[in-house]
Design a protein around this motif. Structure first.
Motif, PDB file in Angstrom:
ATOM      1  N   TYR A 100      35.139  38.801  43.432  1.00  0.00           N
ATOM      2  CA  TYR A 100      35.530  39.931  44.264  1.00  0.00           C
ATOM      3  C   TYR A 100      37.062  39.972  44.354  1.00  0.00           C
ATOM      4  O   TYR A 100      37.735  38.997  44.063  1.00  0.00           O
ATOM      5  CB  TYR A 100      34.942  39.778  45.672  1.00  0.00           C
ATOM      6  CG  TYR A 100      35.289  38.442  46.275  1.00  0.00           C
ATOM      7  CD1 TYR A 100      36.473  38.249  46.983  1.00  0.00           C
ATOM      8  CD2 TYR A 100      34.437  37.340  46.104  1.00  0.00           C
ATOM      9  CE1 TYR A 100      36.804  37.002  47.510  1.00  0.00           C
ATOM     10  CE2 TYR A 100      34.764  36.110  46.620  1.00  0.00           C
ATOM     11  CZ  TYR A 100      35.944  35.942  47.336  1.00  0.00           C
ATOM     12  OH  TYR A 100      36.274  34.717  47.848  1.00  0.00           O
ATOM     13  N   ASP A 101      37.576  41.119  44.753  1.00  0.00           N
ATOM     14  CA  ASP A 101      39.006  41.242  44.965  1.00  0.00           C
ATOM     15  C   ASP A 101      39.406  40.472  46.210  1.00  0.00           C
ATOM     16  O   ASP A 101      38.658  40.441  47.185  1.00  0.00           O
ATOM     17  CB  ASP A 101      39.416  42.710  45.131  1.00  0.00           C
ATOM     18  CG  ASP A 101      39.292  43.478  43.838  1.00  0.00           C
ATOM     19  OD1 ASP A 101      39.069  42.844  42.786  1.00  0.00           O
ATOM     20  OD2 ASP A 101      39.423  44.711  43.874  1.00  0.00           O
ATOM     21  N   CYS A 102      40.564  39.838  46.179  1.00  0.00           N
ATOM     22  CA  CYS A 102      41.045  39.123  47.353  1.00  0.00           C
ATOM     23  C   CYS A 102      42.491  39.536  47.608  1.00  0.00           C
ATOM     24  O   CYS A 102      43.159  40.051  46.731  1.00  0.00           O
ATOM     25  CB  CYS A 102      40.917  37.617  47.180  1.00  0.00           C
ATOM     26  SG  CYS A 102      41.767  36.981  45.730  1.00  0.00           S
ATOM     27  N   GLU A 103      42.960  39.287  48.785  1.00  0.00           N
ATOM     28  CA  GLU A 103      44.280  39.762  49.193  1.00  0.00           C
ATOM     29  C   GLU A 103      45.340  38.684  49.190  1.00  0.00           C
ATOM     30  O   GLU A 103      46.433  38.898  49.666  1.00  0.00           O
ATOM     31  CB  GLU A 103      44.180  40.388  50.602  1.00  0.00           C
ATOM     32  CG  GLU A 103      43.262  41.589  50.662  1.00  0.00           C
ATOM     33  CD  GLU A 103      43.707  42.714  49.726  1.00  0.00           C
ATOM     34  OE1 GLU A 103      44.909  42.928  49.576  1.00  0.00           O
ATOM     35  OE2 GLU A 103      42.809  43.366  49.146  1.00  0.00           O
ATOM     36  N   THR A 154      45.969  44.368  34.935  1.00  0.00           N
ATOM     37  CA  THR A 154      46.717  45.390  35.668  1.00  0.00           C
ATOM     38  C   THR A 154      48.217  45.253  35.438  1.00  0.00           C
ATOM     39  O   THR A 154      48.952  46.217  35.614  1.00  0.00           O
ATOM     40  CB  THR A 154      46.409  45.318  37.176  1.00  0.00           C
ATOM     41  OG1 THR A 154      46.634  43.986  37.632  1.00  0.00           O
ATOM     42  CG2 THR A 154      44.967  45.716  37.440  1.00  0.00           C
ATOM     43  N   TYR A 168      44.592  40.354  36.767  1.00  0.00           N
ATOM     44  CA  TYR A 168      43.416  41.206  36.702  1.00  0.00           C
ATOM     45  C   TYR A 168      43.047  41.624  38.121  1.00  0.00           C
ATOM     46  O   TYR A 168      42.589  40.792  38.904  1.00  0.00           O
ATOM     47  CB  TYR A 168      42.243  40.470  36.061  1.00  0.00           C
ATOM     48  CG  TYR A 168      42.425  40.283  34.576  1.00  0.00           C
ATOM     49  CD1 TYR A 168      41.771  41.105  33.676  1.00  0.00           C
ATOM     50  CD2 TYR A 168      43.271  39.308  34.073  1.00  0.00           C
ATOM     51  CE1 TYR A 168      41.940  40.955  32.311  1.00  0.00           C
ATOM     52  CE2 TYR A 168      43.450  39.147  32.708  1.00  0.00           C
ATOM     53  CZ  TYR A 168      42.786  39.973  31.843  1.00  0.00           C
ATOM     54  OH  TYR A 168      42.966  39.817  30.488  1.00  0.00           O
ATOM     55  N   SER A 169      43.296  42.868  38.454  1.00  0.00           N
ATOM     56  CA  SER A 169      42.997  43.418  39.770  1.00  0.00           C
ATOM     57  C   SER A 169      43.568  42.493  40.839  1.00  0.00           C
ATOM     58  O   SER A 169      44.736  42.132  40.781  1.00  0.00           O
ATOM     59  CB  SER A 169      41.481  43.600  39.907  1.00  0.00           C
ATOM     60  OG  SER A 169      41.155  44.283  41.086  1.00  0.00           O
ATOM     61  N   LYS A 170      42.748  42.097  41.769  1.00  0.00           N
ATOM     62  CA  LYS A 170      43.229  41.202  42.823  1.00  0.00           C
ATOM     63  C   LYS A 170      42.382  39.935  42.847  1.00  0.00           C
ATOM     64  O   LYS A 170      42.138  39.355  43.905  1.00  0.00           O
ATOM     65  CB  LYS A 170      43.165  41.905  44.177  1.00  0.00           C
ATOM     66  CG  LYS A 170      44.105  43.081  44.273  1.00  0.00           C
ATOM     67  CD  LYS A 170      44.029  43.718  45.636  1.00  0.00           C
ATOM     68  CE  LYS A 170      44.993  44.872  45.720  1.00  0.00           C
ATOM     69  NZ  LYS A 170      44.910  45.557  47.015  1.00  0.00           N
ATOM     70  N   ARG A 171      41.917  39.489  41.708  1.00  0.00           N
ATOM     71  CA  ARG A 171      41.096  38.286  41.630  1.00  0.00           C
ATOM     72  C   ARG A 171      41.938  37.055  41.904  1.00  0.00           C
ATOM     73  O   ARG A 171      43.121  37.009  41.581  1.00  0.00           O
ATOM     74  CB  ARG A 171      40.441  38.168  40.262  1.00  0.00           C
ATOM     75  CG  ARG A 171      39.550  39.335  39.922  1.00  0.00           C
ATOM     76  CD  ARG A 171      38.390  39.449  40.924  1.00  0.00           C
ATOM     77  NE  ARG A 171      37.679  40.691  40.791  1.00  0.00           N
ATOM     78  CZ  ARG A 171      36.598  40.859  40.057  1.00  0.00           C
ATOM     79  NH1 ARG A 171      36.129  39.869  39.344  1.00  0.00           N
ATOM     80  NH2 ARG A 171      36.000  42.024  40.019  1.00  0.00           N
ATOM     81  N   CYS A 172      41.303  36.032  42.469  1.00  0.00           N
ATOM     82  CA  CYS A 172      42.036  34.812  42.835  1.00  0.00           C
ATOM     83  C   CYS A 172      41.317  33.570  42.326  1.00  0.00           C
ATOM     84  O   CYS A 172      40.091  33.525  42.287  1.00  0.00           O
ATOM     85  CB  CYS A 172      42.148  34.689  44.351  1.00  0.00           C
ATOM     86  SG  CYS A 172      43.090  36.007  45.118  1.00  0.00           S
TER      87      CYS A 172
END
Length: 165
Positions: A158-161, A88, A135-139
């Motif tokens: 999954y996406d994380c914040e 991203t 990459y997106s919100k991966r952690c």
């Protein structure tokens, strides 16, 4: 000449680790260990970037005391799992100055996709800069230390914040 092989799944490369589980990383099928693969000569700067959508999965170096106590470097890249999608955003981190102790991870949970380095004869050391992609919100999670203080992490499915782990 002291040949040092570093297997590295940096916090960014750990993406691939999660893909292959505990079976290890099939690095050798993606890279030829021939001596013509160095990205630099001793005492020379270099810039290395993986192709778009790939991250660094292995680092190889060879030390030569006679050539300024410097190393030649070689990197291997691999596409990230499709589940991560496209990067991203990508950016160069701040420069880590030669002759100074430093600790570096990609900010914003980025994955390492390249390196730049310059050699400084006066301190027999290099300065470094990492090229990172998010990459997106991966952690990253479940991180541990590795040789040469590289850090390896798995990446969430999954996406994380979280801003940075």
């Amino acid at each position: 000449m002291d040949l040092t092989l570093l297997w590295v799944l940096l916090p960014l490369v750990s993406v691939a680790w999660g893909q292959y589980g505990d079976y290890g990383y099939p690095y050798q099928q993606y890279h030829d260990y021939s001596d013509d693969g160095w990205v630099n000569l001793n005492r020379q700067g270099f810039s290395y970037q993986c192709p778009h959508g790939q991250v660094v999965v292995a680092v190889r170096s060879i030390f030569n005391k006679k050539e300024g106590s410097d190393r030649q470097w070689n990197y291997a890249c691999m596409p990230t799992p499709q589940s991560l999608g496209e990067p991203t955003e990508c950016w160069w981190e701040e420069i880590n100055r030669a002759g100074m102790e430093w600790y570096q991870t990609c900010s914003n949970n980025g994955l390492v996709a390249g390196f730049q380095s310059r050699y400084f004869e006066s301190v027999l050391d290099r300065e470094w800069q990492f090229y990172c992609c998010r990459y997106s919100k991966r952690c990253p999670y479940s991180c541990w230390d590795r040789q040469w203080k590289f850090i390896m992490c798995r990446m969430t499915d999954y996406d994380c914040e979280f801003a940075n782990v």
